[in-house]
Design a protein around this motif. Structure first.
Motif, mmCIF file in Angstrom:
data_model
loop_
_atom_site.group_PDB
_atom_site.id
_atom_site.type_symbol
_atom_site.label_atom_id
_atom_site.label_comp_id
_atom_site.label_asym_id
_atom_site.label_seq_id
_atom_site.Cartn_x
_atom_site.Cartn_y
_atom_site.Cartn_z
ATOM 1 N N ALA A 1 0.824 -1.212 0.000
ATOM 2 C CA ALA A 1 0.000 0.000 0.000
ATOM 3 C C ALA A 1 0.862 1.269 0.000
ATOM 4 O O ALA A 1 0.357 2.357 -0.252
ATOM 5 N N ALA A 2 2.145 1.110 0.266
ATOM 6 C CA ALA A 2 3.060 2.257 0.258
ATOM 7 C C ALA A 2 3.309 2.684 -1.186
ATOM 8 O O ALA A 2 3.438 1.850 -2.082
ATOM 9 N N ASN A 3 3.416 3.957 -1.405
ATOM 10 C CA ASN A 3 3.602 4.506 -2.742
ATOM 11 C C ASN A 3 5.097 4.600 -3.061
ATOM 12 O O ASN A 3 5.626 5.686 -3.260
ATOM 13 N N LEU A 4 5.763 3.461 -3.122
ATOM 14 C CA LEU A 4 7.207 3.446 -3.360
ATOM 15 C C LEU A 4 7.578 2.880 -4.728
ATOM 16 O O LEU A 4 8.760 2.730 -5.023
ATOM 17 N N ASP A 5 6.587 2.587 -5.542
ATOM 18 C CA ASP A 5 6.858 1.986 -6.853
ATOM 19 C C ASP A 5 7.860 2.824 -7.641
ATOM 20 O O ASP A 5 7.715 4.037 -7.759
ATOM 21 N N GLU A 6 8.859 2.127 -8.151
ATOM 22 C CA GLU A 6 9.888 2.799 -8.930
ATOM 23 C C GLU A 6 10.409 1.818 -9.966
ATOM 24 O O GLU A 6 11.224 0.950 -9.663
ATOM 25 N N GLY A 7 9.910 1.922 -11.187
ATOM 26 C CA GLY A 7 10.321 0.999 -12.238
ATOM 27 C C GLY A 7 9.747 -0.386 -11.995
ATOM 28 O O GLY A 7 8.647 -0.546 -11.469
ATOM 29 N N ALA A 8 10.521 -1.395 -12.379
ATOM 30 C CA ALA A 8 10.055 -2.778 -12.267
ATOM 31 C C ALA A 8 10.501 -3.448 -10.969
ATOM 32 O O ALA A 8 10.081 -4.561 -10.673
ATOM 33 N N MET A 9 11.353 -2.750 -10.180
ATOM 34 C CA MET A 9 11.860 -3.364 -8.955
ATOM 35 C C MET A 9 12.230 -2.267 -7.961
ATOM 36 O O MET A 9 12.849 -1.280 -8.325
ATOM 37 N N TRP A 10 11.828 -2.455 -6.697
ATOM 38 C CA TRP A 10 12.159 -1.489 -5.646
ATOM 39 C C TRP A 10 12.191 -2.215 -4.312
ATOM 40 O O TRP A 10 11.539 -3.228 -4.132
ATOM 41 N N PRO A 11 12.950 -1.691 -3.357
ATOM 42 C CA PRO A 11 13.032 -2.348 -2.051
ATOM 43 C C PRO A 11 11.777 -2.108 -1.225
ATOM 44 O O PRO A 11 11.147 -1.058 -1.335
ATOM 45 N N THR A 12 11.410 -3.107 -0.428
ATOM 46 C CA THR A 12 10.254 -2.973 0.454
ATOM 47 C C THR A 12 10.636 -3.113 1.924
ATOM 48 O O THR A 12 9.797 -2.935 2.787
ATOM 49 N N SER A 13 11.893 -3.434 2.199
ATOM 50 C CA SER A 13 12.342 -3.469 3.592
ATOM 51 C C SER A 13 13.832 -3.153 3.659
ATOM 52 O O SER A 13 14.571 -3.366 2.693
#
Length: 163
Positions: free
Chosen positions: A128-140
């Protein structure tokens, strides 16, 4: 036509029992986190009836107070950073961890190293966090200490989360 044999007494197990003491599907820590989450859901329903966000923050602060000193200091600092960076996020607990929600959905959380017997604390973000960046991004992110640079990055990530 063959006669049907009656089932032996005790031969069938209840379909409800999926985990037990002998089960290796979940660790003791994971089962404890699930029990904690069930308690949180019940407490949240009671809190909604009373409409008190202060209770949720009190529970979050109580969970932080239970942490070992090193994680507690980091969690207290993360809490302050999140509140300053995104005051609209609602503090709460999530699986027994300090977490922050937007529109009722958890967007970020702090996991003590002790929670699942890991070697470092974790700052995590949900889908639900708005961190999308390209095809891959860190979530932790692993946290071993909070430097000024780490604090600035956390603040930027939290701000981006709610943008």
């Amino acid at each position: 036509m063959a006669e049907r044999q009656p089932a032996k007494k005790g031969a069938q197990r209840s379909a409800k029992r999926t985990t037990g003491k002998g089960s290796k599907a979940f660790t003791d820590e994971e089962r404890a986190a699930m029990r904690q989450r069930a308690r949180e859901v019940k407490a949240e329903a009671r809190r909604r009836r009373r409409a008190g966000e202060a209770d949720a923050e009190s529970e979050l602060l109580a969970k932080i107070a239970e942490m070992p000193e090193a994680d507690r200091r980091m969690a207290e600092r993360v809490h302050a950073i999140v509140k300053a960076s995104a005051p609209d996020l609602s503090p709460r607990t999530w699986y027994g961890m300090p977490a922050y929600a937007k529109d009722g959905k958890v967007v970020c959380f702090f996991q003590s190293a002790q929670k699942f017997n890991t070697r470092y604390a974790t700052l995590g973000f949900s889908d639900a966090a708005n961190l999308d960046e390209g095809a891959m991004w860190p979530t932790s992110f692993a946290l071993t200490e909070l430097t000024e640079a780490c604090e600035a990055r956390i603040s930027a990530l939290v701000k981006k989360t709610v943008s």
